[in-house]
Design a protein around this motif. Structure first.
Motif, PDB file in Angstrom:
ATOM      1  N   LYS A  61      -2.688  56.154   3.149  1.00 19.95           N
ATOM      2  CA  LYS A  61      -2.944  57.523   2.685  1.00 19.95           C
ATOM      3  C   LYS A  61      -4.373  57.720   2.183  1.00 19.95           C
ATOM      4  CE  LYS A  61       1.800  58.843   1.550  1.00 19.95           C
ATOM      5  NZ  LYS A  61       2.713  59.414   0.524  1.00 19.95           N
ATOM      6  N   ALA A  62      -5.307  56.968   2.729  1.00 14.94           N
ATOM      7  CA  ALA A  62      -6.707  57.134   2.352  1.00 14.94           C
ATOM      8  C   ALA A  62      -7.243  58.452   2.899  1.00 14.94           C
ATOM      9  CB  ALA A  62      -7.533  55.965   2.892  1.00 14.94           C
ATOM     10  N   ASN A  63      -8.139  59.073   2.165  1.00 12.04           N
ATOM     11  CA  ASN A  63      -8.737  60.346   2.570  1.00 12.04           C
ATOM     12  C   ASN A  63      -9.887  60.081   3.562  1.00 12.04           C
ATOM     13  OD1 ASN A  63      -9.820  62.884   2.824  1.00 12.04           O
ATOM     14  ND2 ASN A  63      -9.913  63.302   0.633  1.00 12.04           N
ATOM     15  N   PRO A  64      -9.780  60.562   4.804  1.00  7.66           N
ATOM     16  CA  PRO A  64     -10.836  60.307   5.789  1.00  7.66           C
ATOM     17  C   PRO A  64     -11.936  61.357   5.816  1.00  7.66           C
ATOM     18  CG  PRO A  64      -9.003  61.365   6.878  1.00  7.66           C
ATOM     19  CD  PRO A  64      -8.614  61.238   5.409  1.00  7.66           C
ATOM     20  N   VAL A  65     -11.828  62.401   4.977  1.00  6.69           N
ATOM     21  CA  VAL A  65     -12.732  63.553   5.080  1.00  6.69           C
ATOM     22  C   VAL A  65     -14.187  63.165   4.864  1.00  6.69           C
ATOM     23  CG1 VAL A  65     -13.385  65.751   4.007  1.00  6.69           C
ATOM     24  CG2 VAL A  65     -10.990  65.271   4.541  1.00  6.69           C
ATOM     25  N   ALA A  66     -14.463  62.357   3.825  1.00  2.00           N
ATOM     26  CA  ALA A  66     -15.851  62.002   3.526  1.00  2.00           C
ATOM     27  C   ALA A  66     -16.519  61.326   4.718  1.00  2.00           C
ATOM     28  CB  ALA A  66     -15.910  61.094   2.296  1.00  2.00           C
ATOM     29  N   LEU A  67     -15.832  60.363   5.326  1.00  3.67           N
ATOM     30  CA  LEU A  67     -16.454  59.652   6.445  1.00  3.67           C
ATOM     31  C   LEU A  67     -16.494  60.516   7.709  1.00  3.67           C
ATOM     32  CD1 LEU A  67     -17.769  56.874   6.636  1.00  3.67           C
ATOM     33  CD2 LEU A  67     -15.775  56.093   7.878  1.00  3.67           C
ATOM     34  N   LEU A  68     -15.552  61.418   7.878  1.00  2.00           N
ATOM     35  CA  LEU A  68     -15.620  62.352   9.006  1.00  2.00           C
ATOM     36  C   LEU A  68     -16.856  63.245   8.878  1.00  2.00           C
ATOM     37  CD1 LEU A  68     -11.868  63.386   9.409  1.00  2.00           C
ATOM     38  CD2 LEU A  68     -13.240  62.092  11.057  1.00  2.00           C
ATOM     39  N   LEU A  69     -17.108  63.740   7.661  1.00  2.00           N
ATOM     40  CA  LEU A  69     -18.294  64.576   7.443  1.00  2.00           C
ATOM     41  C   LEU A  69     -19.576  63.755   7.542  1.00  2.00           C
ATOM     42  CD1 LEU A  69     -17.037  66.872   4.532  1.00  2.00           C
ATOM     43  CD2 LEU A  69     -17.261  67.446   6.965  1.00  2.00           C
ATOM     44  N   SER A  70     -19.510  62.491   7.121  1.00  2.00           N
ATOM     45  CA  SER A  70     -20.672  61.606   7.291  1.00  2.00           C
ATOM     46  C   SER A  70     -20.960  61.377   8.772  1.00  2.00           C
ATOM     47  CB  SER A  70     -20.429  60.264   6.585  1.00  2.00           C
ATOM     48  OG  SER A  70     -20.301  60.427   5.190  1.00  2.00           O
ATOM     49  N   LYS A 108      -2.419  72.551   4.486  1.00  2.00           N
ATOM     50  CA  LYS A 108      -1.138  71.947   4.860  1.00  2.00           C
ATOM     51  C   LYS A 108      -1.216  70.431   4.879  1.00  2.00           C
ATOM     52  CE  LYS A 108       2.473  72.125   8.409  1.00  2.00           C
ATOM     53  NZ  LYS A 108       2.894  72.711   9.713  1.00  2.00           N
ATOM     54  N   TYR A 109      -2.366  69.901   5.288  1.00  2.00           N
ATOM     55  CA  TYR A 109      -2.515  68.455   5.395  1.00  2.00           C
ATOM     56  C   TYR A 109      -3.663  68.004   4.483  1.00  2.00           C
ATOM     57  CZ  TYR A 109       0.473  68.993   9.460  1.00  2.00           C
ATOM     58  OH  TYR A 109       1.529  69.302  10.284  1.00  2.00           O
ATOM     59  N   ARG A 110      -3.288  67.456   3.348  1.00  2.00           N
ATOM     60  CA  ARG A 110      -4.264  66.924   2.393  1.00  2.00           C
ATOM     61  C   ARG A 110      -3.718  65.626   1.804  1.00  2.00           C
ATOM     62  NH1 ARG A 110      -5.991  72.210  -1.284  1.00  2.00           N
ATOM     63  NH2 ARG A 110      -6.942  73.437   0.409  1.00  2.00           N
ATOM     64  N   THR A 111      -4.623  64.694   1.558  1.00  2.00           N
ATOM     65  CA  THR A 111      -4.210  63.444   0.915  1.00  2.00           C
ATOM     66  C   THR A 111      -4.018  63.667  -0.584  1.00  2.00           C
ATOM     67  OG1 THR A 111      -6.564  62.868   0.841  1.00  2.00           O
ATOM     68  CG2 THR A 111      -5.246  61.909   2.623  1.00  2.00           C
ATOM     69  N   LYS A 112      -3.493  62.654  -1.253  1.00  2.00           N
ATOM     70  CA  LYS A 112      -3.089  62.804  -2.651  1.00  2.00           C
ATOM     71  C   LYS A 112      -4.241  63.206  -3.564  1.00  2.00           C
ATOM     72  CE  LYS A 112      -0.410  60.464  -6.257  1.00  2.00           C
ATOM     73  NZ  LYS A 112       0.333  59.223  -6.624  1.00  2.00           N
ATOM     74  N   ASP A 113      -5.454  62.686  -3.314  1.00  2.00           N
ATOM     75  CA  ASP A 113      -6.584  63.010  -4.183  1.00  2.00           C
ATOM     76  C   ASP A 113      -6.967  64.480  -4.112  1.00  2.00           C
ATOM     77  OD1 ASP A 113      -7.344  62.273  -1.510  1.00  2.00           O
ATOM     78  OD2 ASP A 113      -9.438  62.445  -2.134  1.00  2.00           O
ATOM     79  N   LEU A 114      -6.491  65.183  -3.064  1.00  2.00           N
ATOM     80  CA  LEU A 114      -6.768  66.615  -2.927  1.00  2.00           C
ATOM     81  C   LEU A 114      -5.537  67.464  -3.216  1.00  2.00           C
ATOM     82  CD1 LEU A 114      -8.990  66.639   0.301  1.00  2.00           C
ATOM     83  CD2 LEU A 114      -9.667  66.357  -2.096  1.00  2.00           C
ATOM     84  N   GLY A 115      -4.524  66.842  -3.824  1.00  2.00           N
ATOM     85  CA  GLY A 115      -3.336  67.583  -4.226  1.00  2.00           C
ATOM     86  C   GLY A 115      -2.212  67.606  -3.212  1.00  2.00           C
TER      87      GLY A 115
END
Length: 392
Positions: free
Chosen positions: A330-339, A368-375
């Motif tokens: 359940k790691a958040n991939p957003v940061a590396l996707l934006l990188s 609708k699709y967010r990891t735990k750190d984003l609620g």
């Protein structure tokens, strides 16, 4: 446009039932514009060195690979296994980065206290990646304490407190040296002002502690002031690092680009600010800024030098993650996707970068699709699938 041409244009457009004279500009705004005229061969796939790293690294780098494949992005990865407990980065990995010029990496764990030195620092020094850039900004639809945050932190990456010059004078007494040079200070200042100029940033702030470290941080400020005189269209100011952190959490919109003695720069769009800092201050400010703009899991970043660039999660806090995140996937991939979108622009593939950023922002905005750190409670794969589905 010649005076006689406009009536003719209106007459032609009036034949369309949808014509509205107030919407002449908007009729053409939807058309795709030419981003740039490529040279022959610019679309050839580019090799990128990939270091999955430790902890959540394989999860989030795997997410990038899937999205790149779905977009048919003109890049391919040369994967190498590197881990933070190694004594040094293997030579074949260094050779790959030197050849490809570009690297995408997950987090590398650094032992606390004794043990091996940081491989992250080793990479920056050996490749002379003198500038770290972290962009902290609000994502549409993601609630945060502050709005209109768009901060760029530009950090000097090769000296300062990270010089690694420590020794035990006598038992129980350790001396750690902070090294600041005019060459590196001027270099990071020039980079920060050039970044502000090219990205229409209006203000650059140098972050320092020259009231205490009068010679070291004093030299850094002196260098920033000299460079600032060459950019009269950009407002320059200075702030002490402790006051900077306080102002950052209370009124972040006042900053645009900031410098620090381990120089780091950041900018906020509400106040269009950027900061440049030395090494250590930049790390602290970047993570603080990330915290107020949505968390470290959504902040992109990269390290760049004259010849090479390494892209990774912008804020260092949490870039390896907890074992529980790895087990639950359940790691958040957003940061590396934006990188990786930053990487695509670096490689001069702006339309692919725009598609990726737009898809990520759409998924975050829909909520609708967010990891735990984003609620939310989504897995890494569920977020990836949603981003792929949102690609234009």
């Amino acid at each position: 446009m010649a005076p006689r041409t406009l009536p003719i244009l209106k007459q032609l457009l009036s034949k369309s039932s949808s014509y509205n004279p107030n919407l002449i500009g908007s009729r053409f705004a939807a058309n795709r514009s030419v981003t740039y005229m490529p040279r022959p061969g610019d679309g050839a796939p580019r090799p990128v060195t990939l270091i999955p790293g430790d902890g959540i690294g394989p999860l989030v780098t795997g997410a990038v690979e899937q999205v790149m494949d779905a977009m048919h992005a003109p890049v391919y990865f040369e994967r190498y296994e590197v881990h933070g407990d190694m004594n040094k980065v293997p030579e074949e990995v260094m050779e790959s980065i030197r050849k490809n010029k570009v690297c995408l990496k997950g987090g590398l764990a650094t032992p606390m206290g004794g043990g091996v030195s940081s491989l992250n620092v080793q990479l920056r020094k050996e490749l002379d990646l003198f500038a770290s850039l972290v962009n902290c900004f609000n994502l549409p639809g993601l609630p945060t304490r502050h709005e209109n945050v768009d901060i760029v932190v530009i950090r000097e990456n090769t000296e300062g407190e990270y010089s690694g010059l420590e020794h035990e004078v006598v038992p129980g007494v350790v001396e750690s040296l902070k090294v600041i040079t005019k060459f590196c200070s001027e270099r990071i200042a020039k980079y920060a002002f050039e970044y502000a100029y090219l990205n229409n940033r209006k203000k650059v702030t140098a972050v320092h502690k020259a009231n205490i470290m009068k010679l070291a941080d004093g030299l850094f400020l002196e260098s920033c002031r000299e460079v600032a005189t060459k950019y009269p269209g950009i407002k320059y100011n200075e702030i002490i690092v402790d006051n900077c952190c306080m102002q950052l959490v209370s009124k972040p919109e006042q900053f645009d680009v900031m410098f620090k003695t381990l120089p780091t720069g950041f900018h906020l769009n509400g106040g269009n600010a950027e900061a440049v800092t030395p090494n250590l201050y930049g790390n602290l400010v970047a993570n603080t800024a990330a915290g107020i703009a949505g968390g470290t899991g959504v902040m992109p970043g990269g390290n760049v030098g004259a010849d090479h660039a390494v892209f990774e999660q912008g804020a260092s806090a949490g870039n390896v993650g907890h074992q529980k995140l790895v087990e639950q996937k359940k790691a958040n991939p957003v940061a590396l996707l934006l990188s990786s979108a930053m990487m695509l622009r670096h490689l001069q593939f702006p339309s692919f970068a725009d598609r990726l950023e737009t898809a990520v922002k759409r998924v975050i905005s829909e909520g609708k699709y967010r990891t735990k750190d984003l609620g939310g409670d989504s897995t890494t794969q569920e977020v990836v699938d949603a981003v792929i589905a949102a690609l234009d």
